[in-house]
Each structure stands twice: as structure tokens, then as C-alpha cells.
Design an enzyme around this catalytic site. Sequence first.
Site, PDB file in Angstrom:
ATOM      1  N   ARG A  20      10.918  -5.213  17.249  1.00 62.34           N
ATOM      2  CA  ARG A  20      11.222  -4.465  16.022  1.00 62.34           C
ATOM      3  C   ARG A  20      12.735  -4.510  15.774  1.00 62.34           C
ATOM      4  O   ARG A  20      13.179  -4.341  14.648  1.00 62.34           O
ATOM      5  CB  ARG A  20      10.720  -3.036  16.132  1.00 62.34           C
ATOM      6  CG  ARG A  20       9.202  -3.011  16.259  1.00 62.34           C
ATOM      7  CD  ARG A  20       8.656  -1.615  16.161  1.00 62.34           C
ATOM      8  NE  ARG A  20       7.188  -1.632  16.230  1.00 62.34           N
ATOM      9  CZ  ARG A  20       6.426  -0.583  16.061  1.00 62.34           C
ATOM     10  NH1 ARG A  20       6.961   0.583  15.811  1.00 62.34           N
ATOM     11  NH2 ARG A  20       5.111  -0.664  16.125  1.00 62.34           N
ATOM     12  N   ASN A  75      -2.987  -3.921  15.015  1.00 60.45           N
ATOM     13  CA  ASN A  75      -1.807  -3.455  14.294  1.00 60.45           C
ATOM     14  C   ASN A  75      -0.906  -4.648  14.017  1.00 60.45           C
ATOM     15  O   ASN A  75      -0.658  -5.465  14.893  1.00 60.45           O
ATOM     16  CB  ASN A  75      -1.070  -2.414  15.138  1.00 60.45           C
ATOM     17  CG  ASN A  75      -0.024  -1.664  14.338  1.00 60.45           C
ATOM     18  OD1 ASN A  75       0.829  -2.276  13.698  1.00 60.45           O
ATOM     19  ND2 ASN A  75      -0.084  -0.353  14.372  1.00 60.45           N
ATOM     20  N   HIS A 165      -6.136   6.286   8.062  1.00 57.65           N
ATOM     21  CA  HIS A 165      -6.362   5.436   9.237  1.00 57.65           C
ATOM     22  C   HIS A 165      -5.981   6.195  10.503  1.00 57.65           C
ATOM     23  O   HIS A 165      -5.213   7.145  10.453  1.00 57.65           O
ATOM     24  CB  HIS A 165      -5.544   4.145   9.134  1.00 57.65           C
ATOM     25  CG  HIS A 165      -4.059   4.348   9.205  1.00 57.65           C
ATOM     26  ND1 HIS A 165      -3.320   4.806   8.132  1.00 57.65           N
ATOM     27  CD2 HIS A 165      -3.175   4.177  10.213  1.00 57.65           C
ATOM     28  CE1 HIS A 165      -2.044   4.889   8.492  1.00 57.65           C
ATOM     29  NE2 HIS A 165      -1.928   4.523   9.754  1.00 57.65           N
TER      30      HIS A 165
END
Length: 339
Positions: A20, A75, A165
Site C-alpha cells: 500500500r 479483496n 459488505h
Amino acid sequence: MPELRKDPIVGRWVIIATERGKRPSDFKPDVEDNTKDGCPFCEGNESKTPPEIFAIRNPNSQANSPGWDVRVVPNKFPALRIEGEMEKMGVGIYDRMNGIGAHEVIIETPEHDKKMEMHSIEGLAKVFEAYRVRVKDLENDQRFRYILIFKNEGVSSGATLAHPHSQLIATPVTPKRVKEELEGSQQYYEYKDRCVFCDVLKEEQRQKVRVVYENEHFLSFCPFASRFPFEVMILPKRHDPDFHAIMPNEILGFSDAMRVTLAKLAKSLNNPQYNYIIHTSPVRWKRRGYWTTIDQDYHWHVEIMPRLTKVAGFEWGTGFYINPTIPEEAAKYLQEAEV
Ligand SMILES: [Zn+2]
Ligand SMILES: [Zn+2]
Ligand SMILES: [Zn+2]
């Protein structure tokens, strides 16, 4: 590849999500993307997510196309990665391993605005059935020790997409918070020869002052030592350490208890943001020094935490929480809310 690093003082593992790669300028205040346009979780946009792992869908429909009720997908920005070996190693005095795990998204409905409490009992049961199937499947992977299902509802709870979700993360280590519960339950069992959760359940039914809702299979109540205002715990009445051992009729009871509890929170607190987690027992591959009485002493449950206060310095520094709402009053308020 993300990395797991262990704090040598308190033994807590941290996921360093290297890919990330955020720099200071990347940490802007979160903005929830609430538009339906281009929402990757809406029906018809299936190609915008990675291919589905599991779905409950119309038997005449094709995978990764419309016609589903619940979809589970990897994901797109996983905190842990499914491929690879753990490569545990010491670096000087420190311990680290590769960030191996599973990170899945359970898309609860094709409808963008259908919040959990707006489902029918049968509709919600499909969401929990998807949870059960995924946990059971991932338990076969010997690399994993714990599987946590959780939901972040609203921006300040951590959600970045508005479409309803939940998420699942499987980790190669037992998380510290879970270990604290496991050790506490084990000690109670050693001393009293009873499950502490079963005892709490009976005590709450006896005192009645913190009960929010009850049906044949579940009890929903505000814990005696709630950390947060309007915190709620949902306990199955049948003792079982494993969420995935839930029976079909219990799934309906669970859906009813969740739906009513969330609807009461939504009504009483004007649709608060919240988190919930399902605490189930860790994956029990036989390991040296592993839990021996877990079948008797641990009891799966749900913790629901509305985000009404902010965790601040004192909490971070001590692990103490300051809860401004008396749990008995919170329970009374919720219990009386008509839904
Ligand atoms: Zn959507
Ligand atoms: Zn129990
Ligand atoms: Zn718990």
C-alpha cells in the site's frame, strides 16, 4: 509482499502492508464513495471485482454475472496474500514472517442501499451461510490459525465503499485479542469447570437488566463491563466453540437476533456507524502446547460496537475504556425501541 512483525515486548503481531506504500501525504481524511455509479459491488458490475470465490445465486445464472444474492470475492487490496510460504525468521532479536493469509469480501446484497437490518430473516441467513461456508473452507488450509469475520459500517468505522459488505481475514497467527479471551476462558474453566460464556448467558437471563433481545437460540445483551456506549454481545444459547458448526435452524435464529439488534441500534441512535466481529475458536490443528479444553471452555459470539465515541489517549495508554453510558440504561433503551 506484506510482512508480519512481532512486537518483542507484548507479543502482538502487526501487519506491515508494504504494497500500500503510503507516504505522509497519502493519509487524507477518509471520504466514503457512496455513489452507485461504477460501484464494483452492484449487480451488473461483477467484472469490476476479482473472480468470485463463492456465491449464492440463481442456479440458471453464470458465475461472475448477475443473478446472485450473496457474492464472496478476494479483496482487491488485500492486507495479507494467499500465495506463498510463511518464511518465519528471526532478524536479530526480532521475529517476522511473510504476510500470508486470506482477505475476502462478502458482498451481502446486489442492492446498493440495502442495509443489513433491511433484509428478511431468510435473506440475512444467506449472508451468514456464506460466512459459514468460507470459514469452513479456509480451516482446511494448514497455514492459517485464525479466521475473523468482521463488518465496518460507515466511514469512521473503516469502510471505504458504501455498498453493504463484510470481510474475512485469515491469519497465520492467533491474534492477541483472541488469545486474551481464550486464556481467560481457559482459566475460568480450570477453576470452575464451566464455560464462562454459558455462565454469563444464564446470569444475564436471570438478572434481565441488560437484555436487548432474546429468541429460541440467541441472547442479545449489553455486556456488564461494556467498553463502549451501546455495545452489544450476541451469544448462541447452545454451547459451541465454532461459529461454522451453526445448524440451519440456528442460522435463522441468528439472522433474527442480528436483524432485530441492528434495527434497534439504527432506530435508537439514528443509523450509527458500527463495527461487528465474530469471535470463534482458532483453527485447531494439533500443535505443541495448543489449547486442550477449548471445546468445553470457549463459546463463539458476536460483538457489536457502535462508533459513538473516539478511542483517545487514556485508552491507548492503559487499555482502560471510559464508557459514558450505563450498560443497563443502554439495554433498556434498545429493548424498548420498537422495530
Ligand atoms: Zn453498489
Ligand atoms: Zn459455553
Ligand atoms: Zn469476543
